[in-house]
Design a protein around this motif. Structure first.
Motif, PDB file in Angstrom:
ATOM      1  N   PRO A  90     -25.544  -1.420  14.097  1.00 59.64           N
ATOM      2  CA  PRO A  90     -24.945  -2.483  13.285  1.00 59.64           C
ATOM      3  C   PRO A  90     -24.067  -3.396  14.140  1.00 59.64           C
ATOM      4  N   THR A  91     -23.995  -4.640  13.792  1.00 63.93           N
ATOM      5  CA  THR A  91     -23.203  -5.580  14.592  1.00 63.93           C
ATOM      6  C   THR A  91     -21.708  -5.304  14.489  1.00 63.93           C
ATOM      7  N   ASN A  92     -21.280  -4.592  13.445  1.00 60.14           N
ATOM      8  CA  ASN A  92     -19.857  -4.265  13.305  1.00 60.14           C
ATOM      9  C   ASN A  92     -19.600  -2.779  13.555  1.00 60.14           C
ATOM     10  N   ASP A  93     -20.373  -2.210  14.481  1.00 59.89           N
ATOM     11  CA  ASP A  93     -20.222  -0.794  14.835  1.00 59.89           C
ATOM     12  C   ASP A  93     -18.890  -0.534  15.532  1.00 59.89           C
ATOM     13  N   ARG A  94     -18.434  -1.483  16.329  1.00 60.59           N
ATOM     14  CA  ARG A  94     -17.196  -1.319  17.092  1.00 60.59           C
ATOM     15  C   ARG A  94     -16.032  -2.042  16.405  1.00 60.59           C
ATOM     16  N   LEU A  95     -14.843  -1.494  16.583  1.00 61.95           N
ATOM     17  CA  LEU A  95     -13.645  -2.109  15.994  1.00 61.95           C
ATOM     18  C   LEU A  95     -13.489  -3.552  16.446  1.00 61.95           C
ATOM     19  N   ALA A  96     -13.753  -3.820  17.713  1.00 59.49           N
ATOM     20  CA  ALA A  96     -13.592  -5.174  18.240  1.00 59.49           C
ATOM     21  C   ALA A  96     -14.545  -6.164  17.584  1.00 59.49           C
ATOM     22  N   ASP A  97     -15.623  -5.655  16.982  1.00 55.13           N
ATOM     23  CA  ASP A  97     -16.615  -6.528  16.338  1.00 55.13           C
ATOM     24  C   ASP A  97     -16.533  -6.471  14.813  1.00 55.13           C
ATOM     25  N   ALA A  98     -15.379  -6.056  14.297  1.00 55.89           N
ATOM     26  CA  ALA A  98     -15.206  -5.951  12.843  1.00 55.89           C
ATOM     27  C   ALA A  98     -15.522  -7.276  12.166  1.00 55.89           C
ATOM     28  N   ARG A  99     -16.274  -7.233  11.087  1.00 56.05           N
ATOM     29  CA  ARG A  99     -16.588  -8.448  10.336  1.00 56.05           C
ATOM     30  C   ARG A  99     -15.357  -8.871   9.537  1.00 56.05           C
ATOM     31  N   ILE A 100     -15.073 -10.147   9.577  1.00 60.89           N
ATOM     32  CA  ILE A 100     -13.882 -10.674   8.922  1.00 60.89           C
ATOM     33  C   ILE A 100     -14.186 -10.974   7.453  1.00 60.89           C
ATOM     34  N   ILE A 101     -13.355 -10.461   6.569  1.00 61.09           N
ATOM     35  CA  ILE A 101     -13.435 -10.772   5.139  1.00 61.09           C
ATOM     36  C   ILE A 101     -12.436 -11.891   4.867  1.00 61.09           C
ATOM     37  N   ARG A 102     -12.932 -13.039   4.456  1.00 61.16           N
ATOM     38  CA  ARG A 102     -12.063 -14.204   4.267  1.00 61.16           C
ATOM     39  C   ARG A 102     -11.818 -14.451   2.780  1.00 61.16           C
ATOM     40  N   LEU A 103     -10.546 -14.381   2.409  1.00 60.22           N
ATOM     41  CA  LEU A 103     -10.106 -14.729   1.059  1.00 60.22           C
ATOM     42  C   LEU A 103      -8.820 -15.521   1.210  1.00 60.22           C
ATOM     43  N   ARG A 104      -8.873 -16.809   0.921  1.00 58.54           N
ATOM     44  CA  ARG A 104      -7.698 -17.656   1.120  1.00 58.54           C
ATOM     45  C   ARG A 104      -6.675 -17.507  -0.003  1.00 58.54           C
ATOM     46  N   SER A 110     -19.235   5.016  12.080  1.00 58.11           N
ATOM     47  CA  SER A 110     -18.457   4.086  11.262  1.00 58.11           C
ATOM     48  C   SER A 110     -18.838   2.640  11.527  1.00 58.11           C
ATOM     49  N   VAL A 111     -18.616   1.826  10.505  1.00 54.56           N
ATOM     50  CA  VAL A 111     -18.709   0.374  10.644  1.00 54.56           C
ATOM     51  C   VAL A 111     -17.394  -0.213  10.149  1.00 54.56           C
ATOM     52  N   TRP A 112     -17.062  -1.430  10.631  1.00 57.31           N
ATOM     53  CA  TRP A 112     -15.717  -1.970  10.462  1.00 57.31           C
ATOM     54  C   TRP A 112     -15.724  -3.366   9.840  1.00 57.31           C
ATOM     55  N   TRP A 113     -14.725  -3.593   8.989  1.00 60.41           N
ATOM     56  CA  TRP A 113     -14.392  -4.921   8.484  1.00 60.41           C
ATOM     57  C   TRP A 113     -12.905  -5.143   8.697  1.00 60.41           C
ATOM     58  N   SER A 114     -12.461  -6.389   8.630  1.00 62.93           N
ATOM     59  CA  SER A 114     -11.028  -6.683   8.736  1.00 62.93           C
ATOM     60  C   SER A 114     -10.637  -7.716   7.687  1.00 62.93           C
ATOM     61  N   PHE A 115      -9.382  -7.628   7.262  1.00 64.68           N
ATOM     62  CA  PHE A 115      -8.845  -8.556   6.265  1.00 64.68           C
ATOM     63  C   PHE A 115      -7.402  -8.861   6.629  1.00 64.68           C
ATOM     64  N   ARG A 116      -7.067 -10.157   6.624  1.00 66.69           N
ATOM     65  CA  ARG A 116      -5.686 -10.581   6.872  1.00 66.69           C
ATOM     66  C   ARG A 116      -5.154 -11.216   5.593  1.00 66.69           C
ATOM     67  N   GLN A 152      -0.489  -9.595   7.708  1.00 64.07           N
ATOM     68  CA  GLN A 152      -0.830  -8.334   8.356  1.00 64.07           C
ATOM     69  C   GLN A 152      -2.349  -8.166   8.373  1.00 64.07           C
ATOM     70  N   ARG A 153      -2.876  -7.759   9.502  1.00 64.59           N
ATOM     71  CA  ARG A 153      -4.320  -7.530   9.630  1.00 64.59           C
ATOM     72  C   ARG A 153      -4.633  -6.080   9.279  1.00 64.59           C
ATOM     73  N   TYR A 154      -5.566  -5.908   8.341  1.00 61.70           N
ATOM     74  CA  TYR A 154      -5.968  -4.577   7.906  1.00 61.70           C
ATOM     75  C   TYR A 154      -7.395  -4.302   8.364  1.00 61.70           C
ATOM     76  N   LEU A 155      -7.601  -3.134   8.957  1.00 61.69           N
ATOM     77  CA  LEU A 155      -8.896  -2.745   9.500  1.00 61.69           C
ATOM     78  C   LEU A 155      -9.521  -1.704   8.574  1.00 61.69           C
ATOM     79  N   ILE A 156     -10.737  -1.970   8.110  1.00 63.29           N
ATOM     80  CA  ILE A 156     -11.398  -1.143   7.108  1.00 63.29           C
ATOM     81  C   ILE A 156     -12.601  -0.451   7.748  1.00 63.29           C
ATOM     82  N   ALA A 157     -12.567   0.868   7.775  1.00 61.99           N
ATOM     83  CA  ALA A 157     -13.678   1.652   8.318  1.00 61.99           C
ATOM     84  C   ALA A 157     -14.411   2.338   7.179  1.00 61.99           C
TER      85      ALA A 157
END
Length: 211
Positions: free
Chosen positions: A1-15, A46-52, A118-123
């Motif tokens: 998966p493209t978001n297999d690594r923490l550094a490549d976490a997909r960004i969830i954007r909600l303004r 694991s796969v990763w997403w991030s949300f700020r 705050q940036r939250y990392l979701i595994a």
């Protein structure tokens, strides 16, 4: 998966207050060296997403998959140093019957307060080693905060001075509970409001309190 690594976490954007669902899978996903064991289990990969969070409020995550899964949320930036923020774990893989689980749609809900910027990392990981699954993650963010209006002293004839304050729930979806009033470390005594009350979304209430 493209978001297999923490550094490549997909960004969830909600303004702003709102919701979104994101999809992925953990087929052929791995664990990075030093990665925490999410909810204390080995998992499959694991796969990763991030949300700020644009502002303080509440974040709710609901995952849907065909196997038992773990959803873990962290802060921090390095895979070897991730302070946990929240975690939800599926039921015992045996389902309490001693046998393996069948294919099913499993929903795991997780809710927690978030801080501004705050940036939250979701595994998301499987509960059992070797199991893989498609993942659908429902994300709901709400600016559920109290907005305290102008506070000014007032006094009635023959009475001690008191303060007038307006509190408002800025959320469009979630109710809030007000539990007491304070100024610094000193409690304030409400005059015409209960000490604890609920504010529905978008509603406000004016109260008078005494030091």
């Amino acid at each position: 998966p493209t978001n297999d690594r923490l550094a490549d976490a997909r960004i969830i954007r909600l303004r702003d207050t709102g919701s979104r669902d994101v999809r992925g899978h953990n087929v052929a996903a791995t664990h990075q060296p030093g990665e925490p064991r999410h909810a204390g289990v080995e998992g499959s990969g694991s796969v990763w997403w991030s949300f700020r969070a644009p502002r303080g409020g509440d974040l709710s995550l609901t995952s849907e998959s065909t196997v038992r899964e773990v959803v873990a949320v962290y802060t921090g930036a390095r895979i070897t140093n991730l302070p946990p923020a929240a975690v939800a774990r599926g039921a015992d893989p045996s389902g309490g019957s001693g046998g393996p689980p069948g294919n099913e749609s499993l929903r795991r809900a997780l809710g927690f307060p978030v801080q501004r910027q705050q940036r939250y990392l979701i595994a998301v990981d499987s509960l059992l080693e070797g199991e893989t699954t498609g993942i659908r993650l429902f994300v709901d963010y709400d600016e559920a905060t109290l907005d305290v209006g102008s506070i000014f002293p007032s006094v009635g004839a023959g009475e001690r001075p008191f303060l007038a304050v307006t509190v408002r729930n800025t959320s469009r979806f979630l109710p809030l509970r007000v539990d007491g009033f304070a100024s610094g470390v000193s409690s304030l005594v409400p005059v015409d409001c209960p000490s604890s009350f609920r504010l529905d979304p978008g509603r406000s209430r004016r109260c008078h309190v005494r030091p």
